[in-house]
Write a protein that holds these residues in place. Structure first.
Motif, PDB file in Angstrom:
ATOM      1  N   GLY A 166      36.995  72.694  23.928  1.00 22.33           N
ATOM      2  CA  GLY A 166      36.963  71.950  22.673  1.00 22.33           C
ATOM      3  C   GLY A 166      35.835  70.944  22.663  1.00 22.33           C
ATOM      4  O   GLY A 166      35.066  70.856  23.627  1.00 22.33           O
ATOM      5  N   GLN A 167      35.750  70.206  21.554  1.00 21.58           N
ATOM      6  CA  GLN A 167      34.680  69.219  21.396  1.00 21.58           C
ATOM      7  C   GLN A 167      34.864  68.082  22.400  1.00 21.58           C
ATOM      8  O   GLN A 167      35.904  67.438  22.420  1.00 21.58           O
ATOM      9  CB  GLN A 167      34.704  68.650  19.983  1.00 21.58           C
ATOM     10  CG  GLN A 167      34.357  69.672  18.919  1.00 21.58           C
ATOM     11  CD  GLN A 167      34.459  69.064  17.536  1.00 21.58           C
ATOM     12  OE1 GLN A 167      33.600  68.304  17.129  1.00 21.58           O
ATOM     13  NE2 GLN A 167      35.519  69.393  16.824  1.00 21.58           N
ATOM     14  N   HIS A 168      33.837  67.823  23.190  1.00 21.32           N
ATOM     15  CA  HIS A 168      33.925  66.861  24.283  1.00 21.32           C
ATOM     16  C   HIS A 168      33.172  65.562  23.997  1.00 21.32           C
ATOM     17  O   HIS A 168      33.662  64.477  24.289  1.00 21.32           O
ATOM     18  CB  HIS A 168      33.392  67.533  25.557  1.00 21.32           C
ATOM     19  CG  HIS A 168      33.458  66.669  26.765  1.00 21.32           C
ATOM     20  ND1 HIS A 168      32.388  65.936  27.219  1.00 21.32           N
ATOM     21  CD2 HIS A 168      34.477  66.413  27.613  1.00 21.32           C
ATOM     22  CE1 HIS A 168      32.746  65.270  28.302  1.00 21.32           C
ATOM     23  NE2 HIS A 168      34.006  65.534  28.569  1.00 21.32           N
ATOM     24  N   HIS A 169      31.939  65.645  23.482  1.00 18.98           N
ATOM     25  CA  HIS A 169      31.172  64.431  23.173  1.00 18.98           C
ATOM     26  C   HIS A 169      30.103  64.710  22.126  1.00 18.98           C
ATOM     27  O   HIS A 169      29.793  65.858  21.819  1.00 18.98           O
ATOM     28  CB  HIS A 169      30.539  63.841  24.449  1.00 18.98           C
ATOM     29  CG  HIS A 169      29.447  64.675  25.053  1.00 18.98           C
ATOM     30  ND1 HIS A 169      29.683  65.638  26.020  1.00 18.98           N
ATOM     31  CD2 HIS A 169      28.111  64.718  24.838  1.00 18.98           C
ATOM     32  CE1 HIS A 169      28.540  66.205  26.367  1.00 18.98           C
ATOM     33  NE2 HIS A 169      27.557  65.670  25.665  1.00 18.98           N
ATOM     34  N   LEU A 170      29.550  63.626  21.581  1.00 16.97           N
ATOM     35  CA  LEU A 170      28.385  63.702  20.690  1.00 16.97           C
ATOM     36  C   LEU A 170      27.244  62.953  21.365  1.00 16.97           C
ATOM     37  O   LEU A 170      27.473  61.903  21.966  1.00 16.97           O
ATOM     38  CB  LEU A 170      28.687  63.035  19.340  1.00 16.97           C
ATOM     39  CG  LEU A 170      29.780  63.683  18.492  1.00 16.97           C
ATOM     40  CD1 LEU A 170      29.964  62.891  17.190  1.00 16.97           C
ATOM     41  CD2 LEU A 170      29.461  65.142  18.187  1.00 16.97           C
ATOM     42  N   GLY A 208      37.224  56.730  19.273  1.00 13.68           N
ATOM     43  CA  GLY A 208      37.790  57.891  19.957  1.00 13.68           C
ATOM     44  C   GLY A 208      36.776  58.979  20.273  1.00 13.68           C
ATOM     45  O   GLY A 208      37.149  60.033  20.793  1.00 13.68           O
ATOM     46  N   VAL A 209      35.501  58.729  19.976  1.00 14.39           N
ATOM     47  CA  VAL A 209      34.457  59.734  20.222  1.00 14.39           C
ATOM     48  C   VAL A 209      33.667  59.355  21.480  1.00 14.39           C
ATOM     49  O   VAL A 209      32.960  58.339  21.481  1.00 14.39           O
ATOM     50  CB  VAL A 209      33.490  59.847  19.021  1.00 14.39           C
ATOM     51  CG1 VAL A 209      32.388  60.864  19.313  1.00 14.39           C
ATOM     52  CG2 VAL A 209      34.245  60.217  17.749  1.00 14.39           C
ATOM     53  N   LEU A 210      33.799  60.154  22.542  1.00 14.88           N
ATOM     54  CA  LEU A 210      32.950  59.951  23.720  1.00 14.88           C
ATOM     55  C   LEU A 210      31.512  60.172  23.273  1.00 14.88           C
ATOM     56  O   LEU A 210      31.188  61.229  22.721  1.00 14.88           O
ATOM     57  CB  LEU A 210      33.337  60.925  24.837  1.00 14.88           C
ATOM     58  CG  LEU A 210      32.469  60.859  26.106  1.00 14.88           C
ATOM     59  CD1 LEU A 210      32.539  59.491  26.787  1.00 14.88           C
ATOM     60  CD2 LEU A 210      32.868  61.966  27.091  1.00 14.88           C
ATOM     61  N   VAL A 223      30.433  70.688  24.050  1.00 16.17           N
ATOM     62  CA  VAL A 223      31.659  71.472  23.911  1.00 16.17           C
ATOM     63  C   VAL A 223      32.081  71.949  25.292  1.00 16.17           C
ATOM     64  O   VAL A 223      31.339  72.683  25.960  1.00 16.17           O
ATOM     65  CB  VAL A 223      31.419  72.674  22.965  1.00 16.17           C
ATOM     66  CG1 VAL A 223      32.618  73.617  22.972  1.00 16.17           C
ATOM     67  CG2 VAL A 223      31.120  72.201  21.546  1.00 16.17           C
ATOM     68  N   ALA A 224      33.245  71.501  25.744  1.00  6.68           N
ATOM     69  CA  ALA A 224      33.751  71.924  27.061  1.00  6.68           C
ATOM     70  C   ALA A 224      34.345  73.322  26.959  1.00  6.68           C
ATOM     71  O   ALA A 224      34.926  73.693  25.929  1.00  6.68           O
ATOM     72  CB  ALA A 224      34.808  70.942  27.550  1.00  6.68           C
ATOM     73  N   VAL A 228      25.976  68.483  20.312  1.00  6.83           N
ATOM     74  CA  VAL A 228      27.435  68.360  20.377  1.00  6.83           C
ATOM     75  C   VAL A 228      27.857  68.975  21.709  1.00  6.83           C
ATOM     76  O   VAL A 228      27.544  70.148  21.968  1.00  6.83           O
ATOM     77  CB  VAL A 228      28.113  69.126  19.231  1.00  6.83           C
ATOM     78  CG1 VAL A 228      29.626  69.008  19.335  1.00  6.83           C
ATOM     79  CG2 VAL A 228      27.618  68.643  17.883  1.00  6.83           C
ATOM     80  N   VAL A 283      24.206  72.863  20.546  1.00  4.06           N
ATOM     81  CA  VAL A 283      25.529  72.776  21.159  1.00  4.06           C
ATOM     82  C   VAL A 283      25.304  72.864  22.664  1.00  4.06           C
ATOM     83  O   VAL A 283      24.534  73.709  23.136  1.00  4.06           O
ATOM     84  CB  VAL A 283      26.449  73.917  20.684  1.00  4.06           C
ATOM     85  CG1 VAL A 283      27.725  73.985  21.522  1.00  4.06           C
ATOM     86  CG2 VAL A 283      26.790  73.740  19.207  1.00  4.06           C
ATOM     87  N   MET A 316      34.168  53.612  20.285  1.00  3.75           N
ATOM     88  CA  MET A 316      33.444  54.486  19.344  1.00  3.75           C
ATOM     89  C   MET A 316      34.430  55.339  18.532  1.00  3.75           C
ATOM     90  O   MET A 316      34.157  56.506  18.237  1.00  3.75           O
ATOM     91  CB  MET A 316      32.482  55.392  20.121  1.00  3.75           C
ATOM     92  CG  MET A 316      31.324  54.634  20.787  1.00  3.75           C
ATOM     93  SD  MET A 316      30.152  53.888  19.597  1.00  3.75           S
ATOM     94  CE  MET A 316      29.201  55.337  19.132  1.00  3.75           C
ATOM     95  N   TYR A 338      23.498  61.224  20.770  1.00  2.10           N
ATOM     96  CA  TYR A 338      22.466  60.739  19.840  1.00  2.10           C
ATOM     97  C   TYR A 338      21.241  60.269  20.620  1.00  2.10           C
ATOM     98  O   TYR A 338      21.365  59.744  21.724  1.00  2.10           O
ATOM     99  CB  TYR A 338      23.005  59.565  19.017  1.00  2.10           C
ATOM    100  CG  TYR A 338      24.131  59.933  18.089  1.00  2.10           C
ATOM    101  CD1 TYR A 338      23.882  60.632  16.914  1.00  2.10           C
ATOM    102  CD2 TYR A 338      25.441  59.580  18.374  1.00  2.10           C
ATOM    103  CE1 TYR A 338      24.919  60.966  16.046  1.00  2.10           C
ATOM    104  CE2 TYR A 338      26.484  59.909  17.517  1.00  2.10           C
ATOM    105  CZ  TYR A 338      26.213  60.605  16.359  1.00  2.10           C
ATOM    106  OH  TYR A 338      27.243  60.935  15.501  1.00  2.10           O
TER     107      TYR A 338
END
Lengths: 138, 138
Positions: free
Chosen positions: B77-81, B125-127, B10-11, B8, B54, B123, B83
């Motif tokens: 905050g959360q920036h991208h996922l 709204g998920v980068l 996180v910026a 995950v 993370v 996606m 995989y």
């Protein structure tokens, strides 16, 4: 201290539409049945990723806490991270002893075990859910 | 289709400050050394969570792609996922065949294997970062 990442919470205006994308990305069998959590004002659907889960979250009812997030992010987006702990009350005391704000009392979450949220301002902007591990697992 | 959640993203405006919090949350040994990725305009630091990582991301240089995110989310905050996939070129073709926008050509990412990003608008709204699994793992 925290354990495994139980899930990544992803808000969506439509679980039905998002589930279609996740079936494509992870296979039909990975996407569970959606169900309502009226006490929390959300409808949720878990997607099995090989090492964790994605929790799709849709607003349920006019007072859903997800409406504000979707107003800012109409297409949806990453909403929270959920980590497991062995004992929810010990975890609450641990956060509070370090001046991190726990939002409300522990309550039963989407996996049937007690959860609470920690204020994103105390977690580097990340809304964080803390969840007691299911009994007999881990 | 996609594999495990590698990390995950996180910026944060300050890896130094965030690393302090993550050492508290996951233990000193879980937090790696920070390093620069000048080609991507970021400085990163990986935190080992039991089942994933993370990736803390701080802007590097005036043109960092993280400045815009932090302007909207000053606390981070959360920036991208991210995989994993077995073959980055097959994955690129798979997304493109389904009309999902791949952002640029595969390039070497923070783990030393090729990566690309998929447009958040395709996606939910998920980068989303797609990363070729390191050789010999999984």
């Amino acid at each position: 201290m925290l354990g495994r990442l139980n899930h990544v919470g992803v808000a969506t205006p439509s679980i039905a539409q998002s589930a279609e994308r996740y079936r494509l990305l992870f296979g039909d069998a990975a996407v569970g049945e959606a169900f309502d959590l009226p006490a929390q004002g959300v409808r949720v659907c878990f997607v099995d990723v090989p090492n964790t889960q994605v929790e799709l979250i849709e607003p349920l009812g006019a007072d859903s806490p997800i409406h504000g997030f979707l107003a800012k992010n109409p297409a949806g987006g990453q909403h929270h991270l959920c980590y497991e702990v062995p004992d929810i009350h010990a975890a609450k005391a641990w956060f509070e002893a370090r001046g991190m704000r726990v939002l409300g009392e522990p309550r039963i979450g989407a996996h049937g075990t007690p959860i609470f949220f920690v204020h994103p301002k105390d977690m580097g902007g990340v809304l964080t859910e803390i969840m007691e591990s299911p009994r007999g697992e881990h």
